[in-house]
Motif scaffolding. Structure first.
Motif, short mmCIF file in Angstrom:
data_model
loop_
_atom_site.label_atom_id
_atom_site.label_comp_id
_atom_site.label_asym_id
_atom_site.label_seq_id
_atom_site.Cartn_x
_atom_site.Cartn_y
_atom_site.Cartn_z
N PHE A 1 -3.04 -1.45 -3.06
CA PHE A 1 -3.67 -2.70 -2.62
C PHE A 1 -2.88 -3.92 -3.09
O PHE A 1 -2.69 -4.88 -2.35
CB PHE A 1 -5.10 -2.79 -3.11
N ASP A 2 -2.37 -3.87 -4.33
CA ASP A 2 -1.66 -5.04 -4.86
C ASP A 2 -0.35 -5.30 -4.13
O ASP A 2 0.06 -6.44 -3.97
CB ASP A 2 -1.40 -4.85 -6.36
N PHE B 1 -12.45 1.35 2.27
CA PHE B 1 -11.87 0.27 1.48
C PHE B 1 -12.43 0.25 0.07
O PHE B 1 -11.75 -0.16 -0.86
CB PHE B 1 -12.13 -1.08 2.16
N ASP C 1 -15.19 -2.63 -4.08
CA ASP C 1 -14.47 -3.56 -4.97
C ASP C 1 -13.55 -4.47 -4.17
O ASP C 1 -13.55 -5.69 -4.36
CB ASP C 1 -13.64 -2.77 -5.99
N ILE C 2 -12.77 -3.87 -3.25
CA ILE C 2 -11.86 -4.68 -2.43
C ILE C 2 -12.66 -5.60 -1.53
O ILE C 2 -12.35 -6.79 -1.39
CB ILE C 2 -10.94 -3.75 -1.59
N THR D 1 -1.36 -6.36 0.06
CA THR D 1 -2.65 -7.03 0.22
C THR D 1 -2.83 -7.56 1.64
O THR D 1 -3.87 -7.34 2.26
CB THR D 1 -2.78 -8.20 -0.76
N GLN E 1 -6.38 2.31 -2.52
CA GLN E 1 -6.66 1.95 -3.92
C GLN E 1 -5.38 1.78 -4.72
O GLN E 1 -5.27 0.88 -5.55
CB GLN E 1 -7.54 3.02 -4.58
N VAL F 1 -5.90 -6.43 4.08
CA VAL F 1 -6.97 -7.39 4.38
C VAL F 1 -7.03 -7.67 5.88
O VAL F 1 -8.12 -7.76 6.47
CB VAL F 1 -6.77 -8.68 3.58
#
Lengths: 124, 493
Positions: free
Chosen positions: B205-206, B271, B274-275, B209, B202, B213
């Motif tokens: 993640f940015d 995860f 939201d993601i 990414t 959380q 993913v």
């Protein structure tokens, strides 16, 4: 040049992924059953190398604390991989023994040949 | 004491698996009775555990009392303990059946081996449900797949070897891609504990990414292969139809569901939805689920072997569960959980009743079922109930799960999914109804309508009847269990 530099910096990760893909290709495309088991092994080894590469630290020493200090490599991935190796070995042994049984009953270890013989048996 | 129960149940299963070879010389009834006692003890312990978790909330158990970032951790909440209880209850029913029908195709001196494998399988199932560690999940998954494949190949028949070879190859690709996902997550977060990994996903993640993913993709693919979600299903029909009857019921009813439960854990706890929805993974899952629902049924229509047909039907039913998960709402998850339960019951009932037919008559082709109901009325009635449940006729648990799935898709503004649910139900009818019509309406011997109970062992009859009653019970009174599932779903989201 920065692109080349990126590749050189991450050569361990890229290598691991390349080996993984080679293994997957072997599993999916080869018709020889033993080669497919080898493919599984290659895939497994690629992941183990990847794991060990994650744990390494540039200029790091083995994590045995002797008073000198300095960066140590992360021991946790290596320990996890020991378990992983055991698992892949047992799977390999099991599938090889299955191949022996298949060879004893059908007399072939080639997937296409096997399918042909199975169909012949179904018809007869 | 209560905090130790998960570990105690794991130890009980392992010990039982170790003890079985010691009773090799004794009468075989000794082994099966002992096994049943172990299962019942663990069942009582799990009931106590579920009650405690229900009253006092979830807790974690750390092995060796290490802190969670070093050591292994078990997480006991309503999700893990509740599903452990459900799986154990269903396994006890199947176990009772198997004590008289493990014989089908297994040599007599190998009965013991079958029970060793069964208990190790239980050990791995409980491990997967309770563990709170990604790498530990991988290890338990491998134990599970190697015991499963051994159970499939325990029958010394030709087709079993090829079926189990295909199973082991595809499952290994699945577990290795799961492991690759774990490696990618370890690279970003430096943990394997699910709670810690989730927290750092959380927060980072940015920045990472691509890694996260890719990891999500690898793990979903891996678990998708193992759960036989539609495009990865090719191993399932052979493997499940060639296995001994009682283990077909366990494999189709429980083991496949277990991987779905891992997937739920991963999507919602690891995860976070939201993601998952930011990457549109839920749309992909929805399409895969819908395709599976239709295609699994289409494949099943042409089958002549009943057990193979049931295997294809499992693929369609997994599609329903995936569809429920992909909605990402409390109602959707609730419907998915209920379908895990009701499909477990119905598929076990179907496999066991077909097994009884195979045991008594030695036939397993669709065309041999003509007039079967007059020869085996009780077994065929339960088969009929379960088949009607699969189609989604009211009064059975299958109707409730389809109803809930339909309501959930309306609630998520995806009303067109109802069309797919109905079409899939109709396709189910296309392959289940011919068997029922053949069994109940066609008769080989006209005039022979005397009601007689079929001469199969009591211990085989009782589990089948119990499963039939449970299907009707959950079709009539689903509210209590649905409210439980709602609580579990609310915690996950």
């Amino acid at each position: 040049m920065s692109f080349l530099q990126t590749i050189i910096d991450h050569i361990n990760y890229i290598g691991a992924v390349a080996i993984f893909v080679i293994g997957l290709h072997t599993v999916v495309t080869h018709s020889n059953l033993i080669k497919r088991i080898m493919g599984i092994n290659i895939m497994g080894m690629a992941i183990f190398m990847f794991f060990v590469a994650i744990g390494s630290v540039t200029g790091g020493k083995p994590p045995i604390i002797d008073g000198d200090g300095g960066p140590y490599i992360n021991p946790l991935p290596s320990v996890l991989i020991l378990t992983g190796i055991v698992v892949v070995v047992s799977i390999t042994v099991y599938s090889l023994s299955l191949v022996i049984r298949i060879y004893e009953t059908y007399g072939t270890i080639d997937q296409n040949e096997l399918l042909k013989r199975m169909q012949e048996e179904d018809e007869s | 004491m209560i905090i130790q129960i998960p570990v105690i149940s794991l130890v009980f299963f392992l010990l039982m698996a170790l003890i079985v070879p010691l009773f090799k010389r004794r009468n075989f009834a000794v082994t099966t009775t002992l096994g049943l006692i172990v299962l019942l003890i663990v069942w009582v312990l799990t009931v106590v555990l579920v009650r405690d978790v229900y009253l006092n909330g979830p807790f974690t158990y750390a092995f060796g009392n290490h802190e969670s970032f070093i050591g292994l951790e078990l997480l006991v909440n309503l999700f893990s303990a509740g599903f452990a209880l459900f799986m154990l209850s269903l396994i006890i029913i199947i176990y009772v059946y198997s004590t008289s029908d493990a014989t089908e195709g297994i040599a007599e001196k190998e009965y013991g081996r079958y029970y060793i494998l069964l208990f190790i399988l239980l050990f791995a199932m409980f491990g997967i449900l309770y563990t709170n560690d990604l790498f530990n999940t991988y290890v338990f998954m491998e134990i599970l797949s190697i015991t499963t494949v051994s159970i499939i190949s325990i029958k010394r028949k030709k087709e079993n070897y090829t079926a189990s070879f295909r199973y082991v190859m595809l499952n290994e690709v699945g577990s290795l891609s799961y492991l690759f996902g774990v490696a990618l997550l370890f690279m970003v977060t430096g943990h394997t504990n699910i709670d810690l990994v989730a927290a750092s996903i959380q927060s980072s993640f940015d920045d990472y990414t691509a890694n996260i993913v890719t990891a999500l993709g690898f793990m979903l693919t891996g678990i998708g292969i193992k759960a036989a979600i539609f495009p990865f299903h090719i191993w399932l029909p052979d493997a499940h139809s060639t296995a001994p009857t009682s283990s077909s019921a366990i494999l189709s009813g429980l083991v496949v569901k277990l991987y779905i439960l891992i997937m739920i854990k991963m999507l919602f706890r690891l995860f976070g939805f939201d993601i998952v929805s930011a990457m549109n993974i839920h749309i992909v899952l929805m399409m895969i689920g819908a395709f599976g629902m239709i295609m699994g049924s289409v494949f099943a229509i042409g089958q002549t072997d009943v057990k193979r047909m049931l295997g294809y039907s499992s693929i369609a039913q997994v599609g329903y569960i995936v569809l429920g998960i992909s909605l990402g709402t409390v109602l959707g998850l609730q419907a998915a959980f209920f379908h895990v339960l009701s499909h477990g019951l119905m598929k076990a009932a179907l496999f066991l009743s077909v097994g009884a037919v195979i045991y008594h008559k030695g036939v397993r082709k669709v065309k041999d079922f003509n007039g079967m109901a007059s020869e085996m009325p009780v077994v065929m009635t339960v088969f009929g109930l379960a088949a009607l449940g699969m189609i989604g006729i009211p009064l059975t648990s299958g109707f409730i799960s389809k109803l809930n799935l339909g309501l959930a898709s309306l609630d998520a503004n995806q009303g067109y999914l109802i069309i797919i649910i109905i079409v899939s139900g109709l396709l189910n009818a296309l392959y289940y109804l011919p068997i029922l019509i053949a069994a109940f309406l066609k008769s080989n011997k006209p005039g022979d309508l005397g009601l007689k109970v079929e001469p199969i062992p009591r211990l085989m009859m009782v589990p089948i009847v119990v499963l039939g009653l449970l299907i009707v019970y959950f079709g009539l009174f689903p509210n209590m269990i649905l409210s439980w599932f709602e609580e579990i779903a609310v915690v996950l989201l």
